[in-house]
Design an enzyme around this catalytic site. Structure first.
Site, PDB file in Angstrom:
ATOM      1  N   TYR A   1       0.811  -1.216   0.000  1.00  0.00           N
ATOM      2  CA  TYR A   1       0.000   0.000   0.000  1.00  0.00           C
ATOM      3  C   TYR A   1       0.848   1.271   0.000  1.00  0.00           C
ATOM      4  CZ  TYR A   1      -3.619   3.388   1.198  1.00  0.00           C
ATOM      5  OH  TYR A   1      -4.458   4.480   1.193  1.00  0.00           O
ATOM      6  N   CYS A   2       1.727   1.408   0.979  1.00  0.00           N
ATOM      7  CA  CYS A   2       2.557   2.622   1.058  1.00  0.00           C
ATOM      8  C   CYS A   2       3.442   2.756  -0.178  1.00  0.00           C
ATOM      9  CB  CYS A   2       3.415   2.593   2.326  1.00  0.00           C
ATOM     10  SG  CYS A   2       2.474   2.645   3.860  1.00  0.00           S
TER      11      CYS A   2
END
Length: 309
Positions: free
Chosen positions: A176-177
């Site tokens: 995600y990041c």
């Protein structure tokens, strides 16, 4: 002297307020394509822009999501089924958009579709786990954008990419990041390349909000499945205590998530309808007052503070 300084500061903020509050005319002639409209920010934005009179082209992943959105909005709003990870689906959607806008071009593209599962310590994951998120949040976003760029250039329009405060500050492992950092980089390059064409690129950086992505029960179930399939050596290395701490962190995070999704969609709307949109929008007080300032601190200090959470 101090009086002049206060007057100068006051004039600056007054000018800034006036500059950014100016809105475009003839909004009813403008088409906006939004991805990820089944729920969350995309769904709310579709309703919001439809009420304002814009011509919304809403992309949903499921037929059910498209039908529910269609029933709750005006006849101006049109829907299409789109899987951003499927290039054939993206091409079909781009051709459909071209038919809808005809010679007007596409005023706005909002790349909102995104997922966050699975998110947990990197060593617990496989390459496919990372690819799953990157294909939606980054590669799919790029594919949709490139497919629609000629239409956006024609209208001298806007591209609004939904990143995250996690695109400025890495808070957990998984794709995600990484994907959101990629969205930031892609958006920066687009903005510089398309400036001469009159196209503006805006980045939305929300904090934590109550959406499907931040549903702790869903995330806990996913992490539990991953943990159960880990090798015994990995489980021993991380110990049960770390596993339990992740669940506590998820539940605490959900408690502080804001339910006011309009803080995000108002930023999206401003990016699409303001004469002078911002380059970046930090949506949510946690983003503005904590995570964004935290991202500017020395790395060693940030690492220490995040270990305390």
């Amino acid at each position: 002297m101090w009086l002049w300084l206060f007057a100068l500061v006051g004039f600056y903020f007054l000018f800034r307020w006036y500059w950014y509050r100016q809105t475009l005319q003839n909004l009813t002639d403008k088409y906006v394509f939004i991805t990820g409209c089944d729920s969350g920010f995309g769904n709310l934005l579709a309703h919001q822009l439809d009420r304002r009179g814009l011509r919304v082209l809403a992309a949903c992943l499921t037929q059910q999501g498209a039908e529910q959105l269609k029933e709750a909005t005006s006849q101006r709003l049109q829907t299409i089924i789109l899987d951003v990870t499927n290039s054939e689906s993206v091409t079909a959607a781009a051709n459909w958009v071209k038919q809808q806008v005809e010679n007007r071009g596409l005023w706005g593209l909002v790349n909102n579709a995104g997922i966050a599962d699975p998110s947990c310590p990197n060593e617990w994951l496989t390459k496919d786990d990372f690819v799953k998120i990157l294909n939606v949040n980054l590669v799919g976003l790029i594919d949709v954008t490139l497919s629609l760029l000629p239409l956006i250039r024609k209208a001298k329009g806007r591209i609004v990419n939904v990143a995250s405060i996690c695109g400025r500050l890495t808070l957990f492992g998984g794709g995600y990041c990484i994907s959101k950092y990629g969205v930031e980089a892609f958006s920066d390059s687009l903005r510089r390349e398309l400036c001469s064409f009159g196209v503006k690129v805006c980045i939305i950086e929300p904090g934590f909000f109550k959406t499907f992505i931040t549903d702790s029960k869903y995330m806990e179930k996913s992490i539990e499945q991953i943990w159960n399939h880990l090798p015994a050596e990995t489980k021993e290395a991380y110990r049960q205590g770390i596993y339990d701490k992740i669940f506590i962190t998820l539940r605490n995070m959900e408690k502080i998530c804001s339910s006011k999704l309009t803080l995000v969609t108002d930023c999206m709307e401003h990016a699409l309808t303001a004469v002078h949109p911002h380059t970046r929008y930090s949506a949510g007080w946690d983003s503005k007052l904590f995570y964004l300032p935290l991202s500017y601190l020395p790395t060693a200090l940030v690492d220490f503070l995040l270990r305390l959470k």
